[in-house]
Design a protein around this motif. Structure first.
Motif, PDB file in Angstrom:
ATOM      1  N   GLU A  44       0.841  -1.193   0.000  1.00 47.71           N
ATOM      2  CA  GLU A  44       0.000   0.000   0.000  1.00 47.71           C
ATOM      3  C   GLU A  44       0.877   1.243   0.000  1.00 47.71           C
ATOM      4  O   GLU A  44       2.023   1.211   0.450  1.00 47.71           O
ATOM      5  CB  GLU A  44      -0.909   0.009   1.231  1.00 47.71           C
ATOM      6  N   PHE A  57      -3.768   3.459  -0.427  1.00 44.80           N
ATOM      7  CA  PHE A  57      -4.129   2.862  -1.713  1.00 44.80           C
ATOM      8  C   PHE A  57      -3.273   1.616  -1.930  1.00 44.80           C
ATOM      9  O   PHE A  57      -2.120   1.555  -1.504  1.00 44.80           O
ATOM     10  CB  PHE A  57      -3.913   3.868  -2.846  1.00 44.80           C
ATOM     11  N   ARG A  58      -3.842   0.624  -2.624  1.00 45.99           N
ATOM     12  CA  ARG A  58      -3.191  -0.682  -2.760  1.00 45.99           C
ATOM     13  C   ARG A  58      -2.430  -0.796  -4.087  1.00 45.99           C
ATOM     14  O   ARG A  58      -2.790  -0.167  -5.080  1.00 45.99           O
ATOM     15  CB  ARG A  58      -4.238  -1.795  -2.674  1.00 45.99           C
ATOM     16  N   ASP A  82      -6.601   0.198  -6.938  1.00 47.69           N
ATOM     17  CA  ASP A  82      -7.843   0.888  -6.593  1.00 47.69           C
ATOM     18  C   ASP A  82      -8.499   1.498  -7.825  1.00 47.69           C
ATOM     19  O   ASP A  82      -7.830   2.033  -8.711  1.00 47.69           O
ATOM     20  CB  ASP A  82      -7.572   1.979  -5.556  1.00 47.69           C
ATOM     21  N   GLU A  83      -9.827   1.439  -7.866  1.00 43.77           N
ATOM     22  CA  GLU A  83     -10.589   1.942  -9.002  1.00 43.77           C
ATOM     23  C   GLU A  83     -10.317   3.424  -9.250  1.00 43.77           C
ATOM     24  O   GLU A  83     -10.267   3.872 -10.395  1.00 43.77           O
ATOM     25  CB  GLU A  83     -12.084   1.724  -8.752  1.00 43.77           C
TER      26      GLU A  83
END
Length: 595
Positions: A44, A57-58, A82-83
């Motif tokens: 992350e 965030f990944r 992440d989207e």
């Protein structure tokens, strides 16, 4: 004792090498070296996308690319999961976001593909490479000017061109380049037209400025600079704002590591450092970026290197006070105040931008104006350095700004050291008309001339309304000129400077010589009258000397001369000037035969 001395001597001879190969200073966080990172690992990164709240965030590791930014400089390739990252793509200002795998610090999110965004491929600068930036501070050398920056010596441009996180890779498709995430130079208070006038100067530095409503806030403090938070390098703050915002990779005590790539690649530095907050992320097809507010200066960025910037929270670096006062009949009186980063590369350009903006974009700006500009620079060790300049016509304001930039640049980029400019005060008086005069005719009214006589000269000027004025000068003919042919010169500041300053700059052998040279610049709202003699004069340490005794000239000409000299073919026997309305231009010479 002799053996011990030899051992100590041998050890001391190895100190420079040991310093260069020393391990980076330890940090309290556990780290994960590149050698232990494998494809498929997930981790992350931390950054701020709104306000001061640090979010997570990944990412998933895809592999490692060797020798990416240079020999033995690797990069970790990963995919953002992440989207939101698919929508925004790489975000300018996210550079430096710390990346962790299993709680261990891996490095900084610093690179990305601008297109296509759905790839969400990112590049992570390894933390070991970033930590080496701290070592450079221990090796810092006293500030030295670059010889190549002095036009009189090598004829090179005085601006050097660093590789930076902003640098554009022209001719290469965007989707084929893993580029540094920009830490954009955001500019507020400067119009697009003013920036366009200096576009070549920005291109020379490899930077494309971004006009953005970057604001200031007093709600932030040094404690807001923490791992994962935004941090700003400040070039100017006040009524004009210039700053670049990235992300802190790690803070250890007062020490800060950020960006994961260069800002301007200046090496040793003294850039003001400030906390920042994020207003929002602007999502854009060409490139998304963080819109930011910048807090007060709370420290110094002291290194700007290939893999990171490094700074320290604490006392701010010295800054130059810039004040621009605008007034005139029918003009609302106002003063613009800012504090300026002291930099060879940026100080002259940013000051010129602020001046041009003040000239052209006040509420009272109109199509036909004349600006009377007085500049006073407080130079440490030399006292005030002042000059006057009048700007009129379509390009007059730009010319005035560029003159200030050139003079300021010469003080900072020369072989003798960077002058410390403590303050710059500019006074601008505005007149709502074009005011310009030109030379129409000159005439010698006297008859036969002898040493000791007065030569009567009539000069007729023409203004832009075709109105003519006549002026008379009584010029004394110096003794000892019988039988000579003298030259009477009537001309503008540029022509007079060409006569008196040619070759002078090359003779400067100290910073004092540079200051001497700058003090000799003339004002363009005056008409200059000179009596010239063909004789050999010398230029010494930024000054033009008249005729010298043969013994003195022989010493200065010899190899024993303590300073460089250059010749000039004419000497000035007498000079006066007349202030005229607005800008004066024109040049003429007449012979004067002395009986």
């Amino acid at each position: 004792m002799k053996v011990l001395s030899l051992i100590l001597l041998a050890a001391s001879s190895l100190l420079p090498a040991l310093r260069l190969t020393a391990q980076p200073p330890p940090i309290s966080a556990p780290t994960l070296p590149v050698s232990e990172i494998q494809p498929g690992m997930q981790g992350e990164w931390k950054t701020v996308v709104s306000g001061s709240q640090i979010e997570t965030f990944r990412f998933e590791v895809l592999g490692t690319a060797r020798n990416f930014t240079g020999p033995q400089r690797d990069i970790i390739i990963a995919r953002a999961l992440d989207e939101s990252q698919i929508v925004s793509g790489p975000v300018a200002g996210m550079s430096g976001s710390p990346c962790f795998i299993d709680g261990k610090l891996v490095g900084a999110y610093a690179y990305g593909y601008s297109w296509p965004k759905e790839q969400t491929i990112i590049g992570i600068t390894p933390i070991a490479d970033m930590l080496e930036t701290f070592e450079k501070e221990a090796q810092r050398q006293p500030d030295k000017a670059r010889q190549a920056g002095y036009p009189g010596y090598h004829g090179e441009a005085s601006h050097w061109q660093p590789r930076s996180g902003q640098e554009q890779m022209s001719g290469i498709p965007l989707d084929s380049v893993l580029k540094p995430l920009p830490s954009p130079l955001m500019v507020s208070g400067i119009s697009a037209d003013t920036l366009a006038a200096f576009s070549e100067e920005f291109a020379r530095r490899g930077v494309e400025p971004m006009r953005a409503p970057i604001g200031t806030t007093s709600d932030l403090s040094a404690t807001d600079i923490q791992t994962g938070s935004p941090v700003a390098g400040v070039l100017m703050t006040g009524d004009f704002q210039f700053a670049g915002v990235g992300t802190v990779t790690w803070r250890e005590g007062d020490q800060v590591l950020a960006f994961g790539h260069p800002f301007f690649a200046t090496g040793d530095d003294n850039m003001p450092m400030a906390p920042a907050e994020i207003i929002t992320v602007i999502q854009s097809m060409p490139g998304s970026f963080k819109l930011s507010n910048v807090g007060p200066v709370v420290g110094t960025i002291y290194q700007d290197r290939l893999t990171a910037i490094a700074g320290a929270v604490g006392a701010p670096p010295p800054m130059t006070e810039v004040s621009i006062h605008v007034h005139g009949p029918g003009t609302a009186e106002r003063t613009f105040s800012s504090q300026l980063y002291q930099s060879r590369q940026w100080s002259p350009l940013i000051t010129a931008l602020a001046l041009l903006e003040s000239l052209n974009n006040t509420m009272e700006a109109s199509a036909e104006q004349t600006f009377y500009v007085h500049v006073k620079m407080d130079v440490a060790g030399f006292g005030p350095l002042e000059f006057d300049h009048v700007a009129t016509g379509p390009s007059g304001a730009v010319g005035t700004a560029f003159r200030l930039m050139r003079d300021y640049d010469l003080l900072l980029n020369n072989p003798f050291g960077m002058a410390e400019v403590k303050s710059i005060a500019v006074d601008i008086k505005i007149a709502d008309e074009w005011v310009r005069s030109s030379l129409y005719s000159i005439q010698i009214l006297s008859g036969e001339l002898h040493p000791g006589d007065n030569l009567e000269l009539a000069v007729t000027l023409n203004n832009y309304l075709e109105e003519r004025t006549r002026h008379r000068f009584n010029i004394p003919i110096p003794p000892g000129t019988a039988g000579e042919k003298l030259t009477v010169f009537v001309g503008d500041a540029s022509a007079a400077d060409k006569l008196d300053r040619s070759g002078v700059l090359n003779t400067a052998d100290s910073l004092a010589g540079i200051v001497n040279y700058l003090r000799t610049g003339r004002s363009n709202d005056r008409l200059y009258v000179k009596v010239l003699r063909e004789a050999r004069g010398l230029n010494v340490n930024g000054r033009r000397l008249g005729e010298l005794p043969a013994s003195v000239r022989a010493l200065l000409d010899s190899e024993r001369s303590p300073t460089p000299v250059t010749d000039n073919r004419t000497v000035t026997l007498w000079e006066t000037s007349l202030q005229v309305p607005g800008v004066f231009d024109g040049e003429y010479t007449l012979p004067a035969h002395i009986r």
